[in-house]
Design an enzyme around this catalytic site. Structure first.
Site, short mmCIF file in Angstrom:
data_model
loop_
_atom_site.label_atom_id
_atom_site.label_comp_id
_atom_site.label_asym_id
_atom_site.label_seq_id
_atom_site.Cartn_x
_atom_site.Cartn_y
_atom_site.Cartn_z
N ARG A 29 78.34 77.55 49.96
CA ARG A 29 77.67 78.84 50.22
C ARG A 29 77.93 79.84 49.08
NH1 ARG A 29 76.22 79.74 55.83
NH2 ARG A 29 75.71 77.67 56.58
N ARG A 33 75.55 85.85 51.28
CA ARG A 33 75.64 87.24 51.72
C ARG A 33 76.78 88.05 51.12
NH1 ARG A 33 75.33 85.55 57.77
NH2 ARG A 33 76.43 83.89 56.68
N ARG A 42 67.49 90.08 50.89
CA ARG A 42 67.33 89.85 52.34
C ARG A 42 66.77 91.06 53.07
NH1 ARG A 42 67.14 88.16 56.04
NH2 ARG A 42 68.91 87.39 57.23
N ASP A 78 68.56 74.98 53.32
CA ASP A 78 69.37 74.87 54.53
C ASP A 78 69.26 73.47 55.09
OD1 ASP A 78 70.94 76.86 56.42
OD2 ASP A 78 69.97 75.35 57.66
N TYR A 155 72.21 70.25 66.42
CA TYR A 155 71.33 71.44 66.48
C TYR A 155 70.06 71.15 67.28
CZ TYR A 155 74.10 74.11 63.19
OH TYR A 155 75.12 74.81 62.62
O1 CP3 Z 1 75.95 76.43 49.57
C1 CP3 Z 1 74.98 77.12 49.20
O2 CP3 Z 1 75.11 78.21 48.60
C2 CP3 Z 1 73.59 76.57 49.40
C3 CP3 Z 1 72.90 77.07 50.54
C4 CP3 Z 1 73.24 76.62 51.95
C5 CP3 Z 1 72.85 77.38 53.09
N1 CP3 Z 1 73.11 76.65 54.19
C6 CP3 Z 1 72.24 78.71 53.04
C7 CP3 Z 1 72.33 79.58 54.22
C8 CP3 Z 1 73.82 75.44 52.42
C9 CP3 Z 1 74.47 74.30 51.64
C10 CP3 Z 1 73.72 75.47 53.84
C11 CP3 Z 1 74.17 74.36 54.70
C12 CP3 Z 1 74.22 74.55 56.15
N2 CP3 Z 1 73.37 75.25 56.96
C13 CP3 Z 1 75.19 73.95 56.99
C14 CP3 Z 1 76.26 73.03 56.51
C15 CP3 Z 1 77.35 73.79 55.88
C16 CP3 Z 1 78.24 74.49 56.85
O3 CP3 Z 1 78.31 75.72 56.76
O4 CP3 Z 1 78.85 73.77 57.63
C17 CP3 Z 1 74.93 74.34 58.30
C18 CP3 Z 1 75.72 73.95 59.52
C19 CP3 Z 1 73.76 75.16 58.27
C20 CP3 Z 1 73.07 75.76 59.42
C21 CP3 Z 1 73.10 77.24 59.32
N3 CP3 Z 1 72.35 77.99 58.44
C22 CP3 Z 1 73.86 78.13 60.10
C23 CP3 Z 1 74.85 77.72 61.18
C24 CP3 Z 1 73.53 79.43 59.68
C25 CP3 Z 1 73.98 80.72 60.31
C26 CP3 Z 1 75.39 81.00 60.05
C27 CP3 Z 1 75.48 81.82 58.83
O5 CP3 Z 1 76.34 81.52 57.99
O6 CP3 Z 1 74.73 82.79 58.75
C28 CP3 Z 1 72.62 79.31 58.60
C29 CP3 Z 1 72.03 80.41 57.81
C30 CP3 Z 1 72.24 80.36 56.34
N4 CP3 Z 1 72.16 79.25 55.56
C31 CP3 Z 1 72.47 81.48 55.49
C32 CP3 Z 1 72.53 81.00 54.18
C33 CP3 Z 1 72.70 81.81 52.91
C34 CP3 Z 1 72.58 82.92 55.95
C35 CP3 Z 1 71.21 83.44 56.13
C36 CP3 Z 1 71.18 84.96 56.11
O7 CP3 Z 1 71.33 85.56 57.18
O8 CP3 Z 1 70.98 85.52 55.03
#
Ligand code: CP3
Length: 355
Positions: A29, A33, A42, A78, A155
């Protein structure tokens, strides 16, 4: 500090367990944010709008490369993106994370799920990968990724994030045909999805089985490992694959059996112990607790040294967090972390002896 020749990327060399001048680092990540530029974008676009706009996705992917000396970029996307073209409606609700309004729990629904054509159905992602590769000009490699079948199934079945995975485990234990049907379809989708990312230009892959740590080793072995293995075996071997999970200390040997050039571990296990158990014929990634980055620099430095000492200067360690970076992480602490990992690992006392 950066290597430029295409076959001399420290990150890719470490994935292949070749010695490097310093320990490469990237952060899960890393584009997100905690960056004001990301928060600014965003305000104008939803998360899914950003993922589906190749120029914006590329811009966000490149932010950590512009700010820090990270050794790899990871494409902004994602793990849930491929489920939309499978026919599952997806929303990212404010403050809630992903929401699936019609969770899949019955055979009839599973039969209706589409096997996607990623080049067409997710063309925005393939385009974003091409833009990023061009913009990076070969300076650092680009990582693509997907969820693993269990984490995606959780999910799809629960309808969002879960604390106890009761519905997922229920389907798994009580309706084997439906479980196998769903895992088969997801696996086929993931093989296509990951190979399409390689075709578009990613130079490594991370396979996120983020929530599989909720399972017993027996259930992992019986219900999950065959599908994770099927996907990993089905992916083109021209790029290395990192197999990552959290809370997975009881599953490490089984994860290795499922496959991957690198096993990604979280902070709940000592990296040194995990590597000894896994064996040194596989590389390891991890494992700073993301909370440490909120602390003062001397704490960060102490933990970096501890983790690098656990890796013992052996080739095949990629430094990373144990899970995604927290939104309230100070940007200058990230810069300090990257710099400290490079500095300390370049002069690691055990390193010389091993080269
Ligand atoms: O690593 C990176 O910078 C690349 C981008 C990336 C995102 N999601 C962007 C994202 C990657 C590699 C993921 C993987 C992902 N997504 C996983 C596996 C990694 C982990 O954290 O275990 C999972 C389980 C998800 C599913 C997901 N997406 C969740 C549970 C959430 C909400 C929780 C959160 O952190 O907000 C997201 C949203 C998400 N994915 C955001 C980002 C930048 C936040 C979105 C926002 O509100 O701006």
């Amino acid at each position: 500090m950066k290597e430029t020749a295409a076959d001399r990327y420290p990150f890719l060399m470490a994935c292949r367990r070749q010695p490097t001048k310093y320990t490469p680092i990237w952060l899960m990540r890393q584009a997100g944010r905690y960056m004001k530029e990301y928060r600014g974008l965003r305000k104008k676009y939803s998360f899914l709008e950003m993922c589906k706009n190749p120029e914006l996705a590329a811009e966000v992917t490149l932010l950590p490369f512009q700010k820090f000396q990270v050794d790899a970029a990871i494409i902004f996307a994602d793990i849930l993106l491929p489920i939309e073209p499978m026919g599952i409606e997806l929303e990212f609700a404010k403050g809630e994370g992903p929401v699936i309004h019609h969770p899949v729990r019955e055979m009839k629904q599973i039969d209706g799920l589409r096997i996607i054509e990623p080049e067409k159905d997710l063309s925005f992602l393939m385009k974003a990968i091409q833009i990023v590769r061009k913009e990076l000009e070969g300076k650092i490699p680009l990582i693509g990724f997907s969820g693993a079948p269990f984490t995606l199934a959780s999910y799809i079945i629960e309808g969002g994030h879960s604390k106890d995975y009761v519905l997922t485990k229920g389907l798994m234990n009580q309706n084997r045909p439906a479980w196998d049907g769903l895992m088969e379809k997801i696996s086929e989708v993931l093989i296509r999805y990951l190979n399409a990312q390689i075709g578009a230009g990613v130079q490594a892959l991370q396979f996120f089985d983020s929530w599989v740590g909720c399972l017993s080793p027996t259930d992992y072995e019986g219900y999950v490992l065959p599908y994770s293995k099927k996907v990993i075996d089905g992916v083109d071997k021209s790029v290395p694959l990192i197999h990552f999970a959290t809370s997975s200390s009881s599953l490490l040997e089984l994860m290795k059996r499922a496959g991957g050039d690198v096993i990604g571990v979280d902070w709940r296990v000592n990296l040194g112990e995990a590597w000894t158990r896994l064996g040194y014929d596989v590389a390891i990634q991890g494992n700073l607790d993301p909370v440490i980055l909120l602390g003062p620099p001397d704490l960060i430095e102490k933990e970096v040294k501890r983790i690098l000492n656990e890796a013992g200067g052996r080739p095949g360690h990629i430094f990373n967090l144990g899970h995604g970076i927290l939104p309230n992480t100070p940007v200058d602490h990230v810069a300090f972390l990257v710099e400290t990992v490079h500095r300390y690992s370049s002069n690691h006392p055990l390193k010389e002896r091993r080269e």
